[in-house]
Design an enzyme around this catalytic site. Structure first.
Site, PDB file in Angstrom:
ATOM      1  CG  HIS A  57      -0.417   0.078   2.536  1.00 40.77           C
ATOM      2  ND1 HIS A  57       0.383  -0.906   3.089  1.00 40.77           N
ATOM      3  CD2 HIS A  57      -0.517   1.047   3.490  1.00 40.77           C
ATOM      4  CE1 HIS A  57       0.732  -0.555   4.321  1.00 40.77           C
ATOM      5  NE2 HIS A  57       0.215   0.635   4.589  1.00 40.77           N
ATOM      6  CG  HIS A  59       0.125   4.308   4.823  1.00 39.37           C
ATOM      7  ND1 HIS A  59      -0.597   3.495   5.675  1.00 39.37           N
ATOM      8  CD2 HIS A  59      -0.703   5.329   4.473  1.00 39.37           C
ATOM      9  CE1 HIS A  59      -1.816   4.011   5.825  1.00 39.37           C
ATOM     10  NE2 HIS A  59      -1.902   5.111   5.113  1.00 39.37           N
ATOM     11  CG  ASP A  61       4.897   2.886   7.435  1.00 35.52           C
ATOM     12  OD1 ASP A  61       3.972   3.365   6.748  1.00 35.52           O
ATOM     13  OD2 ASP A  61       4.718   1.977   8.266  1.00 35.52           O
ATOM     14  CG  HIS A  62       4.100   0.056   4.230  1.00 34.76           C
ATOM     15  ND1 HIS A  62       3.971  -1.252   4.605  1.00 34.76           N
ATOM     16  CD2 HIS A  62       3.704   0.797   5.313  1.00 34.76           C
ATOM     17  CE1 HIS A  62       3.506  -1.314   5.844  1.00 34.76           C
ATOM     18  NE2 HIS A  62       3.333  -0.083   6.299  1.00 34.76           N
ATOM     19  CG  HIS A 115      -4.014   0.092   6.665  1.00 38.12           C
ATOM     20  ND1 HIS A 115      -3.958   0.608   7.926  1.00 38.12           N
ATOM     21  CD2 HIS A 115      -2.833   0.419   6.081  1.00 38.12           C
ATOM     22  CE1 HIS A 115      -2.792   1.222   8.108  1.00 38.12           C
ATOM     23  NE2 HIS A 115      -2.100   1.123   7.000  1.00 38.12           N
ATOM     24  CG  ASP A 134       0.571  -1.491   7.712  1.00 35.85           C
ATOM     25  OD1 ASP A 134       1.495  -2.294   7.951  1.00 35.85           O
ATOM     26  OD2 ASP A 134       0.721  -0.247   7.721  1.00 35.85           O
ATOM     27  CG  HIS A 172       4.064  -2.026  11.355  1.00 38.15           C
ATOM     28  ND1 HIS A 172       4.933  -0.966  11.441  1.00 38.15           N
ATOM     29  CD2 HIS A 172       3.262  -1.763  10.288  1.00 38.15           C
ATOM     30  CE1 HIS A 172       4.656  -0.091  10.490  1.00 38.15           C
ATOM     31  NE2 HIS A 172       3.647  -0.539   9.763  1.00 38.15           N
TER      32      HIS A 172
END
Ligand code: ZN
Ligand code: FE
Length: 256
Positions: A57, A59, A61-62, A115, A134, A172
């Protein structure tokens, strides 16, 4: 059909990035590179050259490492078509039910929205490996930011159908806080109570709790169990359907 060699890289405060190699053609993938530097370091340690990025996805942090890795390796970026415009450098859109040939290995794609609007999970069946970003966490699930509880429950229900032996490579290390919450919902689930104690012991030594087995998640993760009468009763919603029970459990976690 070939099995992946998978290396787990902890990044940032609690992210897991995964690099893997398939042996037939030597293709090398990374799932959700939060940052380029730790991925490059791990690739060099393995002696691997990156050919593919798989994003679950959009975001940061990805996807934070996408462009730098693409610049360095010229790799192909595979990601969720519905969020094409939010995945930096994306070259191949994939969607629910697609199979993607990765050298001698095959990834089956699941669309797992909730998400985020576009969210993919990648299942490498012959490796028993599920990269689910996530959506599903060990003893938890992602927050519902862009979708609905109904979508998220549908996504989890889809993943839940995979074999119990499946290794859940989530993005995570949230397991200990998820466990603290889970035991407040299913107070009588002995498998969960035992698992929570194991997780505390692992984390006390700073050890990883990811990946976990899907069969273990099905027995202990309250978000995968919202269709059980016992879970509905535990949140005072006997007789309610799984979407409503899931939404209630999710809301309680958001406020935990
Ligand atoms: Zn996310
Ligand atoms: Fe994340």
């Amino acid at each position: 059909m070939s099995k992946l060699e998978i290396v787990q890289i902890p990044t940032r405060s609690d992210n897991y990035v995964y690099i893997f190699r398939e042996p037939d053609q030597g293709q090398v993938g990374v799932v959700d590179p939060s940052d380029a530097a730790p991925v490059i370091e791990a690739l060099e340690k393995q002696g691997w050259a990156l050919t593919h990025i798989f994003n679950t996805h959009h975001h940061g942090d990805h996807t934070g490492g996408n462009l730098e890795l693409q610049e360095k390796y010229g790799c192909t970026i595979v990601g969720p078509g519905p969020d094409h415009d939010r995945i930096p450098g994306i070259g191949v859109d994939v969607a629910d039910g697609d199979t993607y040939n990765f050298g001698g290995a095959v990834a089956t794609v699941f669309d797992t929205p909730g998400h985020t609007h576009g969210h993919n999970a990648y299942w490498f069946e012959e490796s028993d490996a599920l990269f689910c970003g996530d959506t599903l966490f060990a003893l938890g699930c992602g927050r519902v930011f862009e979708g609905t509880a109904e979508q998220m429950w549908g996504s989890l229900d889809k993943l839940r159908a995979l074999p119990d032996s499946t290794l859940v490579y989530c993005a995570h290390e949230y397991t200990q806080s998820n466990a603290k919450f889970a035991v407040t919902i299913e107070t009588g689930n002995q498998a969960l109570i035992d698992r929570a104690a194991e997780i505390d012991a692992l984390r006390a030594e700073n050890k990883r709790t990811v990946p976990s087995r899907l069969g273990v998640e099905k027995a202990t993760n309250p978000f995968l169990r919202a269709d059980l009468a016992s879970v509905a009763a535990a949140v005072g919603m006997s007789g309610s359907g799984p979407v409503d029970v899931f939404a209630e459990v999710r809301a309680r976690k958001d406020n935990f």
